[in-house]
Design an enzyme around this catalytic site. Structure first.
Site, PDB file in Angstrom:
ATOM      1  N   LYS A  82       0.903  -1.092  -0.035  1.00 10.97           N
ATOM      2  CA  LYS A  82       0.053   0.049   0.024  1.00 10.97           C
ATOM      3  C   LYS A  82       0.763   1.241  -0.070  1.00 10.97           C
ATOM      4  O   LYS A  82       1.996   1.240   0.592  1.00 10.97           O
ATOM      5  CB  LYS A  82      -0.782   0.040   1.323  1.00 10.97           C
ATOM      6  CG  LYS A  82      -2.011  -1.180   1.278  1.00 10.97           C
ATOM      7  CD  LYS A  82      -2.837  -0.790   2.648  1.00 10.97           C
ATOM      8  CE  LYS A  82      -3.541  -2.019   2.884  1.00 10.97           C
ATOM      9  NZ  LYS A  82      -4.823  -1.977   1.848  1.00 10.97           N
ATOM     10  N   GLY A 215     -14.063  -5.209   6.073  1.00 13.49           N
ATOM     11  CA  GLY A 215     -14.917  -5.850   7.060  1.00 13.49           C
ATOM     12  C   GLY A 215     -15.268  -7.426   6.736  1.00 13.49           C
ATOM     13  O   GLY A 215     -16.215  -7.785   7.648  1.00 13.49           O
ATOM     14  N   GLY A 236      -8.280  -8.457   5.250  1.00 13.27           N
ATOM     15  CA  GLY A 236      -7.430  -7.686   6.245  1.00 13.27           C
ATOM     16  C   GLY A 236      -7.142  -8.177   7.428  1.00 13.27           C
ATOM     17  O   GLY A 236      -6.589  -9.257   7.837  1.00 13.27           O
TER      18      GLY A 236
END
Lengths: 295, 188
Positions: A82, A215, A236
């Site tokens: 990222k 989520g 994640g």
């Protein structure tokens, strides 16, 4: 014989190879090996998973190149990393290291509150988050070769991932019914490039691969997103913040393959141990939400 | 004729679309029973470790080997790795073709490329424009396996052994349907 690298076809092509798969956040080489053994189709290398970024606060930046390289050396599957929204130098560094995909991510603290990176300038492909069709097409216009719906990262609450997937996919269904003369003002309304709006109407889907993120914590969550119509999922915090990461990771991989088979979904959902604790998004302050980052 | 596409992970939808364009009946293969009435099978691009693991978990390894001994099978990229005898690391392989492969032989994603190939076996139509994504090469062919195409430095990127076909590249990512039509002649 000329070999052309960095073309949009090869950037988009890698995302096509990830379809039907699970991309897992990992913070160590050991995590990366667990993810690969569990059947992950790629890993996202980072210093802190979103749930920890939430708890610890502070400025969240690109990870240390040493950490990213140690993860690249540990596994044979693609490695993503990222950079901050608009931080094109972090992206240049990630390209120099040789990561396979860059996530210009709202999970990190934005470096530019008006502009995203001009991604066509890079040979490495980018994935970007979105909450709706207009945002998805702005990112593709800038050169993103893969899209993910944002959800609300680090919460373990799938409600925002569902909201964003329904928004993007629902808007595409409505767009398909619009006559051509309405496309220009529709493009203006949603702030999207006209040519891409036209292309989406013709294709009946985004012109690049579209994953769900933010989520997803259980095999059922992953299968829910697949049944809604996304091409694959990012998980994640949901794996390495749970009681038995290896087992949960393998179960989510199987659930994404067999997302339409409730018998198999029941089987893989058994005895997975504790899921990540989670935060209920409806009780969160607006300031704590990160999905709003992106312009 | 009915052709299945192994739909565990990867770009199986792109193969299905190409087959449907050619007017072929198709099926997604996720469990052993899905192989029953097929005339041929395509193993798509994707991650070979993921496809291998899911094949083990859902009891597909032996049924796929048995299918490949009787019928036509084509593997693209990850699929070619899965068909090989040896990929120089420990991962589940079908071992149906007498080929050895090296994964990610051209490097990481920034080295992925497009190039024109000469593939005499496809007959007319000129150069074949091929897309390579973190592609493997076929290091060696032995037994009755033979080379169908190489890149300019001589490294092997397509091979055939009887009704079995392996390509390092992705015909399903292009509009050129010659390779799919070629495979259908093997499945007849």
């Amino acid at each position: 014989m000329e070999q052309l690298t960095g073309t949009f076809a090869v950037k988009k092509g890698l995302a096509q190879m990830l379809k039907g798969g699970v991309i897992m956040d990992v913070v160590t080489a050991e995590h990366a090996r667990i993810a690969e053994d569990a059947g992950a189709c790629a890993v996202m290398a980072l210093e802190r998973v979103p749930a920890d970024i939430r708890v610890q606060g502070g400025v969240a930046r690109m990870s240390d190149p040493d950490l990213i390289e140690s993860i690249m050396n540990a596994v044979s599957i693609p490695v993503m990393a990222k950079c901050r929204i608009g931080h094109f130098v972090e992206a240049q560094i990630l390209e120099a290291i040789g990561v396979d995909y860059i996530d210009e991510s709202e999970v990190l603290t934005p470096a530019d509150e008006a502009h995203h990176i001009y991604k066509h300038d890079f040979k490495v492909p980018f994935v970007c988050g979105c909450r709706n069709l207009g945002e998805a097409l702005r990112r593709i216009g800038e050169g993103a070769a893969m899209i993910r719906t944002k959800g609300e990262a680090g919460t373990g609450d799938v409600v925002e991932a569902v909201r964003h997937a329904r928004s993007v996919l629902g808007e595409i269904r409505l767009l398909q019914n619009k006559p051509d003369e309405e496309l220009m003002s529709y493009a203006k309304d949603i702030g999207a490039p006209f040519e891409l709006v036209k292309e989406v109407k013709e294709l009946g889907r985004l012109p690049v691969v579209n994953f769900a993120a933010g989520g997803i914590a259980t095999p059922a969550d992953a299968a829910l997103m697949m049944q809604l119509g996304v091409d694959g999922v990012f998980v994640g915090s949901g794996i390495f913040k749970s009681g038995d990461p290896a087992k949960r990771a393998a179960a989510i991989v199987k659930a994404v393959t067999h997302y339409n088979d409730p018998g198999i979904l029941a089987e893989v959902s058994r005895n997975l141990g504790e899921a990540m604790v989670g935060i209920n998004v409806s009780g969160m302050d607006e300031a704590e939400r990160i999905a709003g980052r992106g312009w | 004729m009915k052709i299945g596409v192994l739909a565990l992970q990867g770009d199986f939808a792109e193969h299905l679309k190409m087959l449907e364009r050619l007017g072929v009946e198709t099926a997604k293969v996720r469990l052993p029973a899905h192989l029953d009435d097929l005339d041929g099978l395509i193993i798509p691009g994707g991650e070979s470790t993921t496809i291998g693991k899911l094949s083990v978990d859902f009891g597909l390894i032996e049924p796929l080997r048995d299918f490949g001994r009787r019928k036509a099978v084509w593997g693209t990229c990850a699929g070619a790795i899965f068909l090989s005898k040896d990929a120089r690391r420990t991962q589940p392989l079908l071992g149906l073709m007498d080929i050895t492969v090296e994964r990610n032989a051209f490097g990481r994603q920034v080295a992925s490329f497009e190039a024109d190939l000469d593939i005499p076996e496809l007959g007319q139509g000129g150069a074949y424009h091929a897309v390579f994504i973190r592609a493997p090469i076929i290091e060696t062919v032995s037994g009755t396996a033979r080379v169908l195409s190489t890149v300019s430095d001589g490294r092997i990127v397509a091979a055939r052994q009887g009704n079995l076909l392996a390509t390092s590249f992705h015909p399903e990512l292009t509009d050129d349907d010659r390779f799919h039509r070629y495979f259908l002649t093997l499945a007849k």
